[in-house]
Each structure stands twice: as structure tokens, then as C-alpha cells.
Write a protein that holds these residues in place. Structure first.
Motif, PDB file in Angstrom:
ATOM      1  N   ILE A 141       3.266  -6.319   4.650  1.00 44.01           N
ATOM      2  CA  ILE A 141       3.212  -6.192   3.192  1.00 44.01           C
ATOM      3  C   ILE A 141       3.822  -4.843   2.814  1.00 44.01           C
ATOM      4  CG2 ILE A 141       1.697  -5.956   1.188  1.00 44.01           C
ATOM      5  CD1 ILE A 141      -0.354  -7.706   2.606  1.00 44.01           C
ATOM      6  N   ALA A 142       4.768  -4.874   1.892  1.00 41.72           N
ATOM      7  CA  ALA A 142       5.398  -3.627   1.438  1.00 41.72           C
ATOM      8  C   ALA A 142       4.673  -3.125   0.194  1.00 41.72           C
ATOM      9  CB  ALA A 142       6.866  -3.872   1.124  1.00 41.72           C
ATOM     10  N   ILE A 143       4.219  -1.868   0.240  1.00 45.91           N
ATOM     11  CA  ILE A 143       3.528  -1.265  -0.893  1.00 45.91           C
ATOM     12  C   ILE A 143       4.481  -0.287  -1.576  1.00 45.91           C
ATOM     13  CG2 ILE A 143       1.522   0.069  -1.639  1.00 45.91           C
ATOM     14  CD1 ILE A 143       0.716  -2.539  -0.313  1.00 45.91           C
ATOM     15  N   THR A 144       4.674  -0.479  -2.872  1.00 49.08           N
ATOM     16  CA  THR A 144       5.547   0.435  -3.626  1.00 49.08           C
ATOM     17  C   THR A 144       4.801   0.933  -4.854  1.00 49.08           C
ATOM     18  OG1 THR A 144       6.393  -1.433  -4.885  1.00 49.08           O
ATOM     19  CG2 THR A 144       7.708  -0.726  -2.978  1.00 49.08           C
ATOM     20  N   ARG A 145       5.256   2.064  -5.354  1.00 51.64           N
ATOM     21  CA  ARG A 145       4.703   2.511  -6.626  1.00 51.64           C
ATOM     22  C   ARG A 145       5.867   2.623  -7.599  1.00 51.64           C
ATOM     23  NH1 ARG A 145       3.318   7.623  -3.522  1.00 51.64           N
ATOM     24  NH2 ARG A 145       5.311   8.649  -3.329  1.00 51.64           N
ATOM     25  N   HIS A 146       5.597   2.340  -8.853  1.00 45.63           N
ATOM     26  CA  HIS A 146       6.657   2.564  -9.829  1.00 45.63           C
ATOM     27  C   HIS A 146       6.042   2.923 -11.166  1.00 45.63           C
ATOM     28  CE1 HIS A 146       6.107  -1.267 -11.904  1.00 45.63           C
ATOM     29  NE2 HIS A 146       6.117  -1.867 -10.765  1.00 45.63           N
ATOM     30  N   GLY A 179      10.614   2.025 -14.697  1.00 44.36           N
ATOM     31  CA  GLY A 179      11.241   1.236 -13.633  1.00 44.36           C
ATOM     32  C   GLY A 179      11.637   2.050 -12.412  1.00 44.36           C
ATOM     33  N   ARG A 180      11.260   3.329 -12.385  1.00 44.14           N
ATOM     34  CA  ARG A 180      11.571   4.126 -11.183  1.00 44.14           C
ATOM     35  C   ARG A 180      10.600   3.690 -10.081  1.00 44.14           C
ATOM     36  NH1 ARG A 180      11.504   9.924 -14.109  1.00 44.14           N
ATOM     37  NH2 ARG A 180       9.398   9.169 -14.589  1.00 44.14           N
ATOM     38  N   THR A 181      11.149   3.411  -8.925  1.00 47.12           N
ATOM     39  CA  THR A 181      10.320   2.851  -7.846  1.00 47.12           C
ATOM     40  C   THR A 181      10.411   3.708  -6.587  1.00 47.12           C
ATOM     41  OG1 THR A 181      10.656   0.643  -8.697  1.00 47.12           O
ATOM     42  CG2 THR A 181      10.054   0.778  -6.404  1.00 47.12           C
ATOM     43  N   GLU A 182       9.332   3.756  -5.857  1.00 49.23           N
ATOM     44  CA  GLU A 182       9.321   4.486  -4.583  1.00 49.23           C
ATOM     45  C   GLU A 182       8.500   3.706  -3.567  1.00 49.23           C
ATOM     46  OE1 GLU A 182       9.541   9.233  -5.338  1.00 49.23           O
ATOM     47  OE2 GLU A 182       7.625   8.478  -4.542  1.00 49.23           O
ATOM     48  N   ALA A 183       9.037   3.573  -2.357  1.00 48.55           N
ATOM     49  CA  ALA A 183       8.280   2.889  -1.297  1.00 48.55           C
ATOM     50  C   ALA A 183       7.157   3.801  -0.819  1.00 48.55           C
ATOM     51  CB  ALA A 183       9.216   2.554  -0.137  1.00 48.55           C
ATOM     52  N   MET A 184       5.973   3.231  -0.600  1.00 47.38           N
ATOM     53  CA  MET A 184       4.848   4.031  -0.066  1.00 47.38           C
ATOM     54  C   MET A 184       4.670   3.749   1.423  1.00 47.38           C
ATOM     55  SD  MET A 184       1.657   4.146  -2.688  1.00 47.38           S
ATOM     56  CE  MET A 184       0.668   5.373  -1.810  1.00 47.38           C
ATOM     57  N   VAL A 185       4.539   2.475   1.765  1.00 51.98           N
ATOM     58  CA  VAL A 185       4.268   2.124   3.167  1.00 51.98           C
ATOM     59  C   VAL A 185       4.524   0.630   3.361  1.00 51.98           C
ATOM     60  CG1 VAL A 185       1.845   1.546   2.718  1.00 51.98           C
ATOM     61  CG2 VAL A 185       2.510   2.389   4.993  1.00 51.98           C
ATOM     62  N   VAL A 186       4.836   0.247   4.597  1.00 46.96           N
ATOM     63  CA  VAL A 186       4.878  -1.178   4.946  1.00 46.96           C
ATOM     64  C   VAL A 186       3.670  -1.422   5.855  1.00 46.96           C
ATOM     65  CG1 VAL A 186       6.134  -3.013   6.125  1.00 46.96           C
ATOM     66  CG2 VAL A 186       7.377  -1.354   4.694  1.00 46.96           C
ATOM     67  N   GLU A 187       2.759  -2.241   5.376  1.00 47.01           N
ATOM     68  CA  GLU A 187       1.522  -2.447   6.148  1.00 47.01           C
ATOM     69  C   GLU A 187       1.706  -3.562   7.178  1.00 47.01           C
ATOM     70  OE1 GLU A 187      -1.935  -0.471   3.767  1.00 47.01           O
ATOM     71  OE2 GLU A 187      -1.746  -2.589   3.283  1.00 47.01           O
TER      72      GLU A 187
END
Ligand code: FAD
Length: 552
Positions: A58-63, A67-75
């Protein structure tokens, strides 16, 4: 280094197979299969479960709302999604999407997640720490939460920044002054100056000069109450006293609703560093203490409604014994409970200076948090007050400002301030003490802010005009008991009387209505004392409720 870099393993722990099997017993449903790229939940969504990954990733992103997005972690398997929002179904701050291989995961809705945290000591601790660290990491991250767009020292920008900071909600400010992104956005949208500040919620909704309640609703901070639900305990005020009642009462199985008109933490939440609270030798900021208590209360299932003001206690004498007590709320709603705890504390005393209200939030402040410190960096400021709260604020602000004028009515600080604070202040070269002095006038305008203060020497009558844009006032507090409107007895200063008429020690004359903390007559106005009373009242609530059942 960011938390994400230094505490990654604790922030995203991998549960071992035994732990996964333990957790499975608490799941709120069977495993669910997600197709590759399928969305589990979006930023801002409420009541989303925490998912424990069994297969896939599962890919966790914050935005943010722009609409600016940043990857946090891939679980990967053994890891779980979510942060403290999931404990109470608040709007989530991150999004989750199944990876290229899809995902199979177990759901834990808020109630089941809490049951897992309470039902498994070590595993619960691991998961709770991870949820808290993720919120802390989101607080330090740039791309997440709310975006405020406006002039930094605009009273409504300051109000919203203080509200979001005090409620541990991540936010960024786009300054409209100058030619940066904020300016371009306002130009593009054709926003008029009196519509500022804007607030852009993570789901993209744009609010124009929102109230705190409007902001809280859009961000999913304020959870709608369940109409007609009768709680065992309703706590008015989520300062140290109210939060302690929420934690103890909920941990002892009572259903609890705590309401606060502003933010969790109360007065203590405004303190930059509390050094005399037991167990924190290096001190702790009021906000950090409040944040911990808030998470603790949520873990035990206490419901915390912020910002929601209680406007009245319905103490109609015709209420039949055992009939729930009714609290009227600022949003027009009501809350029902078998017992009510008055923990509404005290509010900052306002000095008798003409036109002072015009400058509140526009240069005049009754607390000194990181928000205010940023606004007066490198400037000359004045601070009025000789008690501990004033002393703490001087110690916090002095290193950040050019010069600090400390104004007291008495001859010195000895009568009202703790020794350690007096010594610290004496060692600060840019602090000037003005004894026998008071502020008698203010200059400036709300739109442009404070520009000067008139200081008078109380013995000589000599007046000095000081050019300054920031004035801090710490001149004591008055009880927040106005909303009780004569329902309970108060003393000559307005503090709530308890323990009279053979009632329980913290009970008012109104059966089932208790008072604790700073608002209570005779209480010690300290964090530890407030917390102590907040814990002690729970035993008395049990006794009262026990009495109810025997008479029913
Ligand atoms: C700047 C400062 C520094 C301090 N430093 C220290 C320190 O270092 N050590 C120490 O021991 N003590 C310190 N104190 C004192 C300490 O903070 C208080 O004694 C303590 O906060 C009292 O807790 P309380 O919960 O009773 O009330 P409060 O902290 O006053 O909290 C009451 C809460 O009730 C809410 N409320 C009020 N009316 C309503 C309503 N009608 N509806 C809904 N909500 C309502 C308010 O918003 C507030 O959040 C400090 C105080 C200040 C102001």
C-alpha cells in the motif's frame, strides 16, 4: 533530520506473524482484497479504518488542497495504515492506494482499533506510538493539512494559526504580501482583501475568512455529536482538569464527552514550557502535554468536541431525578449526560485600558506561543505581569526579540514569581524591568495593528510613550463560569463552590454536577492540582451513578 528519517522503524513497525494473529482477533471485518492501484481512502475522508496489510503493498502519500503530493512510505505485509485521526474517525491527513500487486488487508474501524490498543499491552504500545509519531511527522512536513492564505499578522490569520497549532493540526501559511505563490493565487482567484484569509482544506475546499468552527468542520477536527445520546459524563472544558477526567472516566468504562470552545490544553496549552509538572525534569510545552492527554483520552474512547462552546446548563428544577442533564451548545445543539463536570477553568483578565478590545489579536495577546513569537521576532515588545505565567513568557520570548519591557505594578517580582524564573530573567540582558508601572493607553488601529503603548509610573505619574507592535498581558485570570448563569453557587469572585450541603467534595449543590480545576473555589491554580482533581472527581461520579442505579 526529520522524524521520518530518525524514527522510521517506530513510525512504520512491521508486526511479526504472532502479532498479526493477535491483531486479527480485533479486526472489524474480514480481510479485503484491493485491486492494483485501487484507492483505500483519500485525504480528508472521515471514519476510515486502519488497515493491517496481509499481502501486497500500500502506498501512503500526503497532499494538500493545492494538489501538491509527497510520497510517505510504501507499506508491506505486517504494516498498518493510519495515524491518530483513525482513533476517533477524524478526517485523515494521508491517502492510501494499493500498489502494483494489489493488496489484501484487515480493517480496524475506530472502536476496534481502540480495543486492539487497550486489549494488547505491548502490541498496543507499538501501534499507539506509531500513530502518534506519524501525526508528529505530518506536523513537521510541508505538504499536508490546511493552507492559510493571507498577510501573516492579519488578526484572522493569527487566530486560525493559533487554533490549528493548539489542536495539533498541520498547516502552512502562504503570505499574500510580496509576489509569491500566495499573491499569485489571490490574484488568479480575484479574492477581495476583506475575504482574506483563505483556508484551503486538504480535500481542495476553499473557505473565505472561516470561523474556527467552520475550519474545524472542513478539516474533520470537529466530529458531529450523536443526537439524543446520553453520556455518563459530559465535561465542559478540555484543559488539564477536563482532560484528566476524560482519561480516567473513559479508562474506567464510562461514556465520556468532553467539549472545549477553543482547543485542548486550556491555559496550560498556551505555556511554552511547564517546568514544575511532576515527571518532566527538562520541562514540557503545554501543547505537548495537551497533545499526549488528547491522544490518551481518545485511546480510551472519550469523545472530544473542539471547538464547541457550552452556552448554558439547563438546571430546570422540574427535572425528575435520574433524568439526564442537558447542556446547550454554541452550534444550537445540545448534549445530554447523567453527570456534568464543570472544568471550564479561567480566562485571561483584561486590564482596564480604553480600546483594548480593538487590539486583541492585532498586537495584544494573552499568551505567548510559537505563533506570536514568530510575529515579534527581532522587535521591541512589552509584557505586563509579575506571576509565573508572565515569567515563563519572558523567558520564552526574550531570546527571540530585540528588547523586552517587563511592566509590573509592584516594586519587583519577589512577591509573585518563583525564584527560578526571577533568576532566569535577571540573566537576560535584553529584559528591562519597569516597577510601579502600568499601561494606560494604546495607539494604532485594528486594520494596521498596535503602534504604541503609554506607560505611566504609578508613583510619579510620569508617562512614557513606547513604540511597539506587540504587547503581552499576563495579569491573572477570572473564572469561566458565566455560562452557568446561577445554576450553581459561586463565591464572591465567581468561582464555583463545591462540597457544601453534605454533597460529594467536588459536587456542587446541583446533584450530579461537579466542578474541578481553576474554576472551582479554593482550588490551587496549578496544572498538577487540576489534573489531580480531574482524576479524583471520577470516583465521585461512580458513587453518584451508583446512587442513581440503587434509587432507579
Ligand atoms: C501562560 C500560563 C502558564 C502557566 N504555567 C504553569 C506552570 O508552569 N505550572 C503550573 O502548574 N501551572 C501553570 N499555569 C496554570 C495552569 O495552566 C492552570 O492552573 C490549569 O491550566 C488549570 O486547568 P483547568 O483545566 O482547570 O482550566 P483551563 O486550563 O483554564 O481550561 C479550561 C478550558 O475550558 C474551556 N472552556 C471554558 N469555558 C467553556 C465553555 N463555556 N464551553 C466550552 N469550553 C469552555 C477553555 O477553552 C479551556 O480550554 C499557567 C497558566 C498560564 C495562563
Amino acid at each position: 533530520m526529520s522524524l521520518l528519517e530518525t524514527r522510521q522503524a517506530q513510525m512504520f513497525p512491521v508486526l511479526d506473524p504472532v502479532q498479526v494473529e493477535t491483531a486479527r482477533r480485533f479486526a472489524s471485518g474480514p480481510p479485503r482484497v484491493f485491486q492494483p492501484g485501487e484507492l483505500l481512502y483519500e485525504v480528508g475522508e472521515r471514519n476510515v479504518p486502519s488497515w493491517l496489510l496481509l499481502e501486497g503493498n500500500i502506498a501512503i502519500t500526503r497532499h494538500d488542497g493545492l494538489g501538491r503530493t509527497e510520497a510517505m512510505v510504501v507499506e508491506r505485509p505486517g504494516q498498518f495504515t493510519g495515524e491518530v485521526s483513525q482513533l476517533a474517525g477524524r478526517g485523515t491527513l494521508a491517502a492510501a492506494r494499493a500498489g502494483p500487486d494489489g493488496a489484501t488487508a484487515l480493517p480496524f474501524d475506530a472502536a476496534h482499533l481502540r480495543a486492539l490498543l487497550i486489549g494488547t499491552a505491548e502490541l498496543g504500545e507499538t501501534i499507539m506510538r506509531a500513530l502518534i509519531l506519524r501525526r508528529m511527522s505530518l506536523l513537521e512536513a510541508g505538504v499536508t493539512g490546511a493552507i492559510l492564505v493571507g498577510p501573516p499578522d492579519h488578526p484572522d490569520v493569527v487566530r486560525l494559526e493559533v487554533f490549528l497549532s493548539r489542536n495539533s493540526y498541520p498547516h502552512t501559511l502562504l503570505d499574500v504580501l510580496g509576489d509569491g505563490e500566495g499573491h499569485a493565487l489571490v490574484e488568479r482567484m480575484g479574492v477581495a482583501p476583506d475575504e482574506l484569509p483563505l483556508m484551503i482544506c486538504p480535500n481542495g475546499t476553499i473557505l473565505r475568512r472561516p470561523s474556527n468552527a467552520e475550519a474545524a468542520s472542513c478539516l474533520g477536527i470537529l466530529i458531529p455529536l450523536v443526537p439524543g445520546k446520553v453520556y455518563d459524563v459530559a465535561v465542559v472544558g478540555a484543559g488539564p482538569a477536563g482532560l484528566a477526567t476524560a482519561v480516567y472516566a473513559a479508562s474506567e468504562g464510562l461514556s465520556v464527552l468532553a467539549l472545549d470552545q477553543r482547543a485542548t490544553g486550556g491555559q496550560a496549552g498556551a505555556s511554552a514550557r511547564i517546568e514544575n509538572y511532576l515527571g518532566f525534569p527538562t520541562g514540557i510545552s503545554g501543547q505537548a502535554l495537551a497533545g499526549r492527554a488528547w491522544n490518551q483520552a481518545q485511546k480510551f474512547g472519550a469523545e472530544i468536541a473542539v471547538p464547541l462552546e457550552v452556552t448554558r446548563l439547563d438546571c430546570d428544577a422540574s427535572r425528575a431525578p435520574g433524568q439526564p442533564l442537558r447542556l446547550e451548545l454554541g452550534d444550537g445543539g445540545a448534549a445530554l449526560a447523567k453527570t456534568v463536570v464543570i472544568a471550564s477553568g479561567a480566562r485571561y483578565r483584561r486590564p482596564a485600558i480604553p480600546n483594548i478590545e480593538e487590539f486583541e489579536g492585532a498586537g495584544v495577546s494573552y499568551w505567548a506561543s510559537a505563533v506570536e513569537a514568530k510575529l515579534c521576532e527581532g522587535e521591541e515588545v512589552a509584557l505586563v505581569g509579575g506571576g509565573n505565567s508572565a515569567g515563563q513568557a519572558v523567558v520564552f520570548l526574550a531570546p527571540k526579540v530585540e528588547r523586552l519591557h517587563l511592566i509590573v505594578r509592584g516594586p519587583d517580582l519577589r512577591a509573585s514569581m518563583s525564584r527560578y524564573l526571577i533568576d532566569r530573567i535577571a540573566a537576560l540582558p535584553n529584559v528591562e524591568l519597569h516597577p510601579h508601572t502600568e499601561i494606560v493607553g494604546l495607539e494604532g488601529a485594528r486594520s494596521t495593528g498596535l503602534s504604541a503603548a503609554i506607560c505611566r509610573h504609578r508613583q510619579t505619574g510620569e508617562e512614557v510613550r513606547r513604540t511597539l507592535r506587540h504587547l503581552f498581558l499576563f495579569i491573572g485570570a477570572d473564572p469561566n463560569a458565566g455560562w452557568l448563569q446561577g445554576c450553581v453557587e459561586t463565591d464572591d469572585k465567581g468561582f464555583v463552590v463545591t462540597g457544601a450541603q453534605a454533597g460529594l467534595p467536588l459536587e456542587t449543590a446541583l446533584p450530579g454536577v461537579f466542578a474541578i480545576g481553576d474554576v472551582r473555589a479554593g482550588s490551587t491554580k496549578r496544572v498538577a492540582a487540576a489534573v489531580g482533581e480531574g482524576a479524583a472527581v471520577v470516583a465521585q461520579i461512580h458513587a453518584f451513578l451508583g446512587g442513581l442505579t440503587t434509587t432507579a
